[in-house]
Design an enzyme around this catalytic site. Structure first.
Site, PDB file in Angstrom:
ATOM      1  N   SER A 145       0.855  -1.193   0.000  1.00  0.00           N
ATOM      2  CA  SER A 145       0.000   0.000   0.000  1.00  0.00           C
ATOM      3  C   SER A 145       0.886   1.236   0.000  1.00  0.00           C
ATOM      4  O   SER A 145       2.001   1.206   0.566  1.00  0.00           O
ATOM      5  CB  SER A 145      -0.872   0.020   1.254  1.00  0.00           C
ATOM      6  N   TYR A 158      -1.628  -0.118  10.441  1.00  0.00           N
ATOM      7  CA  TYR A 158      -1.781  -0.699   9.095  1.00  0.00           C
ATOM      8  C   TYR A 158      -0.563  -0.380   8.232  1.00  0.00           C
ATOM      9  O   TYR A 158       0.005  -1.260   7.575  1.00  0.00           O
ATOM     10  CB  TYR A 158      -3.061  -0.126   8.479  1.00  0.00           C
TER      11      TYR A 158
END
Ligand SMILES: NC(=O)c1ccc[n+]([C@@H]2O[C@H](COP(=O)([O-])OP(=O)(O)OC[C@H]3O[C@@H](n4cnc5c(N)ncnc54)[C@H](OP(=O)(O)O)[C@@H]3O)[C@@H](O)[C@H]2O)c1
Length: 250
Positions: A145, A158
């Site tokens: 990501s 995250y």
């Protein structure tokens, strides 16, 4: 095109979202696809859709937060159902912690992120790599990501897990290239899927920071994954390929 003809692919988290799109695109490219996730009904839907289009797919239910025994069972069942060693592994599943201040992260959230986003891909890759090596090579694609590269407010937990996955990509690429296993990362930016429509306003706002001002689609990420899995990428090892409208370029 049939760029993955004759190969078997396991895509984690392919019961929904980006993973589902990757599984469907891989089946269209001729791969035997093993779909996996938590929900058997969603899994059956994805498999039925692929089969209706003339593809080959199977489903294995597995909880990637349940530890090594469960992860190794997934590897074994996927190989058995595919009827051949898994040639392509896409580590896509993730525990998507809702954004929150770091002072409010709970120990349970920290443990689950480590378990699903780092430990499970590590153990699954380790379980499948020997079969790839024995059969002449393979391809591992980790879905990272842009949040694992940039610091983004309220997503530190995250983001740290994605940064770890990016690091594993580079180390595994260095370690496994000589054995014919290529390891790469695809790092999406804000991407609207059928399962995160409720986040559309937030994702569209984030995408306003992209040079192209657009959110990504599931198909955008799937196309990058297919390329990296295919022979066209046979000399590509250890890269992080952003699919982000240019966000990481600025
Ligand atoms: N969408 C974005 O904007 C975006 C941006 C950057 C990166 N990404 C990355 O892209 C990947 C897919 O995200 P997405 O947006 O498509 O999310 P999603 O639709 O929520 O998909 C997540 C998948 O992971 C599976 N999963 C979650 N916990 C699991 C567990 N404990 N055991 C097994 N499977 C589990 C889910 O299975 P069930 O459906 O069966 O629960 C689901 O199939 C993730 O790695 C995410 O970090 C997404």
């Amino acid at each position: 095109m049939n760029r993955l003809e004759g190969r078997a692919a396991l895509v984690t988290g392919s019961t929904s979202g980006i993973g589902r799109g990757v599984a469907e695109a891989m089946a269209r490219e001729g791969a035997i696809v093993v779909v996996t996730g938590l929900g058997p009904e969603q899994g059956a839907q994805v498999v039925d859709g692929i089969v209706a289009e003339g593809g080959i797919a199977h489903f294995v239910e597995a909880d990637l937060s349940a530890g090594g025994t469960e992860v190794r069972r997934l590897a074994q069942e996927a190989t058995a159902l595919a009827g051949r060693p898994i040639d392509i592994l896409v580590n896509n599943a993730a525990f998507l912690v809702p954004p929150h201040p770091m002072t409010e992260s709970t120990e349970e959230q920290i443990d689950k992120v480590l378990e699903v986003n780092i430990k499970a891909p590590f153990l699954l890759t380790a379980a499948l790599v020997p079969g790839m090596v024995e059969h002449g090579g393979g391809s591992v694609i980790n879905i990272g990501s842009i949040g694992g590269v940039d610091g983004i407010t309220f997503t530190s937990l995250y983001g740290a897990s994605k940064a770890a996955l990016h690091s594993l990509t580079r180390s595994w690429a260095a370690e496994l290239a000589a054995d014919g296993v290529r390891v790469n990362t695809v790092a999406p930016g804000p991407t609207i899927t059928e399962s995160n429509e409720d986040l559309r306003p937030l994702l569209e706002k984030l995408a306003q920071n992209n040079p192209d001002r657009h959110t990504g689609s599931v198909q955008d990420t799937a196309a990058a994954v297919i390329f990296l899995a295919s022979n066209e990428a046979s000399h590509i090892h250890g890269v992080l390929l952003p699919v982000d409208g240019g966000a990481l370029a600025i």
